[in-house]
Write an enzyme that holds these catalytic residues in place. Sequence first.
Site, mmCIF file in Angstrom:
data_model
loop_
_atom_site.group_PDB
_atom_site.id
_atom_site.type_symbol
_atom_site.label_atom_id
_atom_site.label_comp_id
_atom_site.label_asym_id
_atom_site.label_seq_id
_atom_site.Cartn_x
_atom_site.Cartn_y
_atom_site.Cartn_z
ATOM 1 N N PHE A 44 -23.240 14.211 -23.299
ATOM 2 C CA PHE A 44 -22.905 13.299 -24.387
ATOM 3 C C PHE A 44 -22.542 11.912 -23.880
ATOM 4 C CE2 PHE A 44 -18.868 15.094 -23.077
ATOM 5 C CZ PHE A 44 -17.971 14.044 -23.179
ATOM 6 N N ARG A 82 -18.418 14.458 -31.902
ATOM 7 C CA ARG A 82 -17.635 15.565 -31.352
ATOM 8 C C ARG A 82 -18.162 16.849 -31.978
ATOM 9 N NH1 ARG A 82 -14.685 14.150 -26.831
ATOM 10 N NH2 ARG A 82 -16.921 14.373 -26.490
ATOM 11 N N LYS A 104 -4.248 6.937 -22.691
ATOM 12 C CA LYS A 104 -3.748 7.312 -24.008
ATOM 13 C C LYS A 104 -2.215 7.229 -24.043
ATOM 14 C CE LYS A 104 -7.597 10.574 -24.603
ATOM 15 N NZ LYS A 104 -8.355 9.863 -25.641
ATOM 16 N N TYR A 132 0.835 -1.201 0.000
ATOM 17 C CA TYR A 132 0.000 0.000 0.000
ATOM 18 C C TYR A 132 0.872 1.253 0.000
ATOM 19 C CZ TYR A 132 -3.678 3.281 1.388
ATOM 20 O OH TYR A 132 -4.561 4.330 1.428
ATOM 21 N N PHE A 158 -11.092 20.663 -23.780
ATOM 22 C CA PHE A 158 -11.578 19.294 -23.779
ATOM 23 C C PHE A 158 -12.750 19.253 -22.811
ATOM 24 C CE2 PHE A 158 -11.395 14.779 -22.366
ATOM 25 C CZ PHE A 158 -11.760 14.225 -23.585
ATOM 26 N N THR A 159 -13.694 18.348 -23.043
ATOM 27 C CA THR A 159 -14.956 18.377 -22.305
ATOM 28 C C THR A 159 -14.767 18.334 -20.793
ATOM 29 O OG1 THR A 159 -15.059 16.002 -22.729
ATOM 30 C CG2 THR A 159 -16.350 17.435 -24.174
ATOM 31 N N ASP A 212 -1.109 19.424 -21.308
ATOM 32 C CA ASP A 212 -1.856 18.165 -21.305
ATOM 33 C C ASP A 212 -1.178 17.243 -22.310
ATOM 34 O OD1 ASP A 212 -3.579 16.040 -21.624
ATOM 35 O OD2 ASP A 212 -5.388 17.251 -21.798
#
Length: 482
Positions: A455, A389, A266, A80, A132-133, A223
């Site tokens: 969405f 999109r 990603k 942990y 970005f959303t 990002d």
Amino acid sequence: MPSVRFFSGETVPLEMHKVRVVQKLTLPDIDTRLAAITAAGNNTFLLQNRDVFMDMLTDSGVNAMSDRQVAAMMVADDSYAGSATYTRLETRLREIFGMDWILPTHQGRACENILAQVMVTPGSIVPMNYHFTTTKAHIVLNGGSVEEIIHARGLEVTSDEPFKGDMDVAALERLVAEHGAGRIAFVRVEAGTNLIGGQPVSLANLQEVRAACDRHGLTLVYDASLMADNLYFLKTREAACRDLSIREITRKIADLCDVIYFSARKLGCARGGAICVRDEALYNRMRGLVPLYEGFLTYGGMSVREIEALTVGLEETMDEDMISQGPQFIAYMVGELDRRGIPVITPAGGLGCHIDVMRFLDHVPQPQYSAGALASALYIASGVRGMERGTLSEQRAPDGTEPLANMELVRLAMPRRVFTLSQVKYAIDRIDWLWQNRRLVGGLTFVEEPEILRFFYGRLAPVSDWQQRLVAQFKADFGDSL
């Protein structure tokens, strides 16, 4: 980067990997597909995977792992606290990005939550090349606002411009002059603008943004979720990067930034995320939110097996052959569709192939969610799951009005090392058929509209019987073919 030419003159991407583990796919018949999309409320997010032939919804969490990544998962340290597994990840991130302070998270939007809670205050502004959303949602939730200052060429659907993701630095200067540096929470650059075609950002532009931040004492946040694709474009499209290794280009990027965060779904082809911070004081302000929201500081909500896979995946991102596969497959798909006269975003970017719905369905008005309608129609015609999109991915204004998106796109993501070329050709063929029958496609209207990130789980219905007519035409042209 080295190239392989075919004696025939044909231009196709050549996979620099071999497939050793396979997963069975099914291709339902068209009546089953119509029933499935109807049950899903015409929202491809709500489709069951068993009903999907090619899942091109996203490249997030669905990339193929390498043999080395799978093997690494077997040596994970389950402790942990003080886990050797986390130490290996921390060491790798420091090697690649050159930042001493690392915070693990369970995924990219968790990074956004921490950044927004610590750096965004009511009335503050976050300039960025494009939103970005989830990024925008976290900023707004904490009382801030987003200012998109993408360069004008970034919104041109067709062009030869190699770096359409570049920020308009003059607009950044005007923003600071108008509001004052004190109101700027941070400046965000997204490496590969997700919502406008996965378009890359040049190193030269990032250097200009850095200089502007230095002039005004602003924090630059990068990002890096789509950085792998962006690295490929820097290597192949920017003269200053052609003689540099991928590792050297990465360090040049990192040296310009104060904070780098990413979704490992990603970048690294695993599930997780991390924030890399240059300043210890800023790190200390963020640190307490990790055990509060994520987990302890040495796993951050990630499985230790995923951490081991991520550590290897980050190292593999420094390999030209690995990062070139996705962009080359995307370029092939974009080129083939463009050759057929089918409207797509050019030049080909990262993440996926993007269909320009405003030209594809020029008879369907934006308020009828034309991109969502095309995503639904494409699934019916092919079993291929893409993602809307466009306006559907936006958020209603507080007064209930519907802001229209700058672009209406159907994104066909290309998960790394997942699809074969024959599968991509199948998708191209069905899109071509849909293009020939595009006048049959109509719009959608909401029947269940969530207030936040609609969405993801909103439900819609067709405005007419256009789906039944599309199915009838498919049967007339293909008979009993799937």
